[in-house]
Design a protein around this motif. Structure first.
Motif, PDB file in Angstrom:
ATOM      1  N   LYS A   1       0.844   4.033   3.529  1.00  0.00           N
ATOM      2  CA  LYS A   1       1.381   5.488   2.358  1.00  0.00           C
ATOM      3  C   LYS A   1       1.259   5.414   0.770  1.00  0.00           C
ATOM      4  O   LYS A   1       0.002   5.863   0.341  1.00  0.00           O
ATOM      5  CB  LYS A   1       2.691   5.853   2.557  1.00  0.00           C
ATOM      6  N   MET A   2       1.196   3.494   0.569  1.00  0.00           N
ATOM      7  CA  MET A   2       1.290   3.442  -1.335  1.00  0.00           C
ATOM      8  C   MET A   2      -0.497   3.490  -0.998  1.00  0.00           C
ATOM      9  O   MET A   2      -0.725   3.802  -2.209  1.00  0.00           O
ATOM     10  CB  MET A   2       1.713   2.543  -1.621  1.00  0.00           C
ATOM     11  N   TYR A   3      -1.253   2.864  -0.194  1.00  0.00           N
ATOM     12  CA  TYR A   3      -2.539   3.061  -0.078  1.00  0.00           C
ATOM     13  C   TYR A   3      -3.157   4.097  -0.074  1.00  0.00           C
ATOM     14  O   TYR A   3      -3.925   5.187  -1.291  1.00  0.00           O
ATOM     15  CB  TYR A   3      -3.011   2.186   1.239  1.00  0.00           C
TER      16      TYR A   3
ATOM     17  N   PHE B   1       2.925   4.607 -10.659  1.00  0.00           N
ATOM     18  CA  PHE B   1       4.531   4.436 -10.878  1.00  0.00           C
ATOM     19  C   PHE B   1       5.779   5.893 -10.652  1.00  0.00           C
ATOM     20  O   PHE B   1       5.995   5.831 -10.262  1.00  0.00           O
ATOM     21  CB  PHE B   1       4.870   3.367 -10.881  1.00  0.00           C
TER      22      PHE B   1
ATOM     23  N   GLN C   1       4.729   8.418  -8.473  1.00  0.00           N
ATOM     24  CA  GLN C   1       4.428   8.498  -7.513  1.00  0.00           C
ATOM     25  C   GLN C   1       7.122   8.275  -6.880  1.00  0.00           C
ATOM     26  O   GLN C   1       6.939   8.775  -5.980  1.00  0.00           O
ATOM     27  CB  GLN C   1       4.463   6.509  -6.609  1.00  0.00           C
TER      28      GLN C   1
ATOM     29  N   ASP D   1      -1.436   7.009  -1.141  1.00  0.00           N
ATOM     30  CA  ASP D   1      -1.055   8.013  -1.975  1.00  0.00           C
ATOM     31  C   ASP D   1      -2.016   7.299  -3.847  1.00  0.00           C
ATOM     32  O   ASP D   1      -2.500   7.857  -4.204  1.00  0.00           O
ATOM     33  CB  ASP D   1      -0.205   7.690  -2.958  1.00  0.00           C
ATOM     34  N   PHE D   2      -2.042   5.763  -3.536  1.00  0.00           N
ATOM     35  CA  PHE D   2      -3.407   4.972  -4.611  1.00  0.00           C
ATOM     36  C   PHE D   2      -4.457   5.880  -4.268  1.00  0.00           C
ATOM     37  O   PHE D   2      -5.239   6.152  -6.132  1.00  0.00           O
ATOM     38  CB  PHE D   2      -3.430   3.551  -4.338  1.00  0.00           C
TER      39      PHE D   2
ATOM     40  N   SER E   1      -0.978  -3.985  -0.386  1.00  0.00           N
ATOM     41  CA  SER E   1      -0.444  -3.270  -1.454  1.00  0.00           C
ATOM     42  C   SER E   1      -0.710  -3.579  -1.948  1.00  0.00           C
ATOM     43  O   SER E   1      -2.630  -3.646  -2.215  1.00  0.00           O
ATOM     44  CB  SER E   1       0.926  -3.249  -1.483  1.00  0.00           C
TER      45      SER E   1
ATOM     46  N   CYS F   1      -5.924  -2.031  -4.190  1.00  0.00           N
ATOM     47  CA  CYS F   1      -4.661  -1.567  -3.612  1.00  0.00           C
ATOM     48  C   CYS F   1      -4.895  -2.105  -1.860  1.00  0.00           C
ATOM     49  O   CYS F   1      -5.932  -1.759  -1.859  1.00  0.00           O
ATOM     50  CB  CYS F   1      -4.502   0.285  -3.125  1.00  0.00           C
TER      51      CYS F   1
END
Length: 370
Positions: free
Chosen positions: A182-184, A211, A214, A186-187, A265, A260
């Protein structure tokens, strides 16, 4: 005698030049680790060698029992209850509950009670677990302040030791993988790509902006709340973001990058633009000392993973082979392809764990942000 050289190498690696532990417990746990987990120069463990040597003399049950000892569960444990000759314990690092007993069930119990803690090691033993090595008891006598401190320590240990935090907990592992993916996503949604270039200070600012986006701006599609608002609703406290601490050398760098990856991450690198340019245009850079320095330093680094090399190989497959063949000749190593290269220089990259560890336990999660 058969393992003397391996033992001395392991002891020197663990304790440095002095080759001495701080106390008896540390020495016992080192020996326990060496016997059960340490990989010998042959690539095997002592348990592997034992099973191979005596395979014709042991039953299937005994073989399975001994194989289970390779899976050591090490952590900070909270005693949830006392059992007959044992304990019901919760490992606050991987958030699993175990029935744990002394190796010899006729031995007296350690003098701990429900609500106390201990740092130790346990191993599987046919449906239950037994203590292995030394342990450090932490009796609390009902002290809630110290108990909360233990949860904070556990949260920090989870973040610092993904392998221990994710061991023997498939649900935690799966949720951690999902969090990184999910972070990937979002990035890429935020930056439009999965790597950002700049000076060290610019990269730090990019991270802070991402950050903030997010935590304080992205809303959960189901609740309509941001992560900060969810935290405040759940705990009654304002969310206090942790500030990213980057090495001063990276902050001073004019060539820095933030990558990322859907498993690792975020990664922060110096001279990454130059690294990419070597593979993009090898004719211009091969033979130059600065090019060899950056490629070989990435290759030999213990802190830089396989990700930069896999990206270079995917983007510039022909050039990648040209560059690696050139440096293989210069440095005297052999690598026919990317996987050969990674097996030789980055073997830890196989079977890697997600870099984000999701804390499932609510008490630990809340204590982490106090």
């Amino acid at each position: 005698p058969e393992f003397k050289e391996d033992f001395e190498m392991a002891r020197k690696s663990r304790f440095g030049k002095k080759k001495k532990p701080k106390d008896k417990g540390e020495w016992i746990n080192f020996q326990d680790w060496f016997i059960l987990e340490s990989e010998l120069m042959s690539g095997e463990t002592i348990i592997d060698r034992f099973l191979e040597t005596y395979q014709d003399e042991m039953s299937r049950d005994v073989r399975e029992l001994i194989k289970g000892w390779k899976q050591v569960i090490e952590g900070l444990f909270e005693i949830k209850d006392r059992l007959k000759n044992g304990y019901l314990v919760k490992n606050l690092i991987n958030e699993r509950v175990y029935e744990a007993f002394a190796t010899n069930i006729s031995e007296p119990l350690i003098d701990l009670f429900k609500g106390d803690f201990f740092i130790g090691r346990i191993v599987s033993a046919r449906g239950v677990h037994i203590f292995s090595g030394a342990f450090s008891p932490i009796p609390l006598d009902g002290n809630d302040r110290v108990r909360n401190k233990m949860y904070q320590v556990a949260a920090r240990m989870q973040m610092e030791n993904p392998a221990k935090a994710l061991a023997d907990n498939p649900e935690k592992l799966q949720k951690s993988r999902e969090a990184v993916r999910k972070m990937y996503a979002d990035f890429i949604s935020y930056f439009g790509k999965d790597e950002v270039f700049g000076t060290g200070k610019e990269i730090r600012q990019c991270h802070e902006d991402f950050f903030d986006h997010q935590v304080f701006k992205m809303q959960d599609p189901e609740t309509g709340l941001t992560k900060a608002e969810e935290f405040e609703k759940r705990t009654g406290r304002h969310f206090k973001p942790l500030k990213l601490e980057l090495p001063q050398k990276l902050l001073r760098s004019k060539d820095a990058a933030m990558l990322c990856d859907p498993v690792e991450s975020l990664t922060f690198l110096e001279e990454y633009r130059l690294f990419v340019e070597v593979f993009d245009n090898p004719e211009m850079h091969l033979g130059m000392a600065y090019a060899e320095d950056v490629v070989m330093s990435y290759l030999e680094s213990d802190t830089i993973s396989d990700v930069p090399f896999r990206r270079a190989a995917k983007r510039y497959p022909e050039n990648f082979k040209t560059v690696i063949d050139y440096y293989a000749q210069q440095e005297g190593f052999t690598a026919d392809d990317l996987e050969d290269l990674m097996q030789a220089f980055k073997p830890e990259s196989y079977g890697k764990l997600p870099s984000i560890v999701v804390v499932l336990d609510e008490e630990i999660a809340n204590a982490r942000l106090l």
